[in-house]
Design a protein around this motif. Structure first.
Motif, PDB file in Angstrom:
ATOM      1  N   THR A   1      -5.822   2.181  -0.968  1.00 29.04           N
ATOM      2  CA  THR A   1      -6.637   2.367   0.245  1.00 29.04           C
ATOM      3  C   THR A   1      -7.109   1.027   0.793  1.00 29.04           C
ATOM      4  N   THR A   2      -7.561   0.160  -0.125  1.00 25.91           N
ATOM      5  CA  THR A   2      -8.020  -1.168   0.315  1.00 25.91           C
ATOM      6  C   THR A   2      -6.894  -1.950   0.971  1.00 25.91           C
TER       7      THR A   2
ATOM      8  N   HIS B   1      -6.382  -0.778   4.454  1.00 31.75           N
ATOM      9  CA  HIS B   1      -7.361  -1.323   5.406  1.00 31.75           C
ATOM     10  C   HIS B   1      -7.027  -2.788   5.754  1.00 31.75           C
TER      11      HIS B   1
ATOM     12  N   ASP C   1      -7.728   3.692  -5.097  1.00 32.37           N
ATOM     13  CA  ASP C   1      -8.677   2.844  -4.353  1.00 32.37           C
ATOM     14  C   ASP C   1      -8.013   1.533  -3.911  1.00 32.37           C
TER      15      ASP C   1
ATOM     16  N   SER D   1       0.827  -1.210   0.000  1.00 33.29           N
ATOM     17  CA  SER D   1       0.000   0.000   0.000  1.00 33.29           C
ATOM     18  C   SER D   1       0.859   1.258   0.000  1.00 33.29           C
TER      19      SER D   1
END
Length: 274
Positions: free
Chosen positions: A210-211, A214, A207, A182
């Motif tokens: 970001t995933t 997480h 995106d 990431s």
């Protein structure tokens, strides 16, 4: 087979003849005071009859005959055979008393050899009778296993703790890997952006970064929670007993111990119910 039986009977007759010859000299000694020669001869005859009955395994009849002969003319050899009859009949206490009578009997200054042999035989046979009369020794109770150390608990299984530590290691490893990916994507996007503006084609990569962020966060939380649960399971081993309380009862006997761990985004929760 028939020859073996004939040989056994022959040996038995020889032993019986030796017994007769051994007993005869004792009855040939000078009669005691008050005993007549007729009484001595009758006692010798009855003693021979008793020996025949003894050799035929008719021990009760032999005992009565020996007893009668002893009344006519007392001799230690007769008392010895009375003891042997009682022993053969299973009357061990009566046999013991008769053997002791033979040993306690005073001998004349020049006793016949048969009297001396009777005393030796009585001493040997009395030891066997006394051993048979002794009660069996009490058996030693089996040794009991030592009680588990109170400080160490009951020694439950380490498998749950090992599984929890393994899951924790996997979670932390996944978190680190996804976090690096990431960060790499974020760094690449920043280089391709012009200040605060980024090309529209970079939205998909943003995106994805970001995933991955997480996923990294959740993996770290799961790993930390599993490691913490492993520590708890290592202290309180399932299936083991902890140290007893002041009342003498162990925590397992009082209540169960239930541990639970909850994981959510950005939080970790460990609870213990007692």
């Amino acid at each position: 087979m028939e020859r073996m039986m004939m040989l056994s009977n022959c040996l038995r007759r020889c032993a019986f003849a030796v017994t007769l010859l051994a007993a005869a000299p004792a009855l040939a000694a000078p009669p005691p005071d008050g005993a007549s020669a007729e009484a001595q001869q009758l006692a010798r005859t009855r003693a021979h009859e008793g020996l025949k009955l003894y050799g035929a395994d008719r021990w009760q009849e032999a005992f009565e005959v020996f007893k009668e002969a002893d009344k006519l003319y007392h001799a230690p050899t007769l008392v010895l055979y009375m003891a042997r009859c009682q022993r053969k009949l299973g009357q061990l206490e009566a046999a013991r008393d008769l053997y002791e009578q033979v040993l306690a009997e005073p001998l004349p200054e020049d006793p016949p050899p048969a009297f001396l042999d009777a005393r030796k035989d009585a001493e040997t046979e009395l030891a066997a009778v006394r051993a048979a009369l002794e009660p069996p020794a009490a058996k030693t109770p089996p040794a009991t296993a030592p009680a588990p150390d109170a400080a160490g608990g009951g020694g439950g299984s380490l498998l749950p703790a090992g599984l929890a530590f393994g899951l924790g290691a996997v979670g932390i490893g996944v978190g680190a890997a996804t976090g690096l990916v990431s960060l790499s994507k974020v760094s690449d996007i920043e280089e391709r952006c012009d200040g605060q503006r980024c090309p529209a084609e970079l939205k998909g990569e943003a995106d994805s970064a970001t995933t991955l962020g997480h996923v990294s966060t959740v993996s770290f939380i799961v790993g930390a929670a599993s490691a913490a649960a492993g520590v708890v399971l290592l202290v309180v081993r399932p299936g083991g007993d902890a140290a007893p309380d002041a009342a003498g009862a162990s925590p397992r006997a009082r209540r169960g111990v239930v541990w639970s761990a909850g994981v959510g985004l950005g939080r970790i929760e460990i609870q213990g119910k007692f």
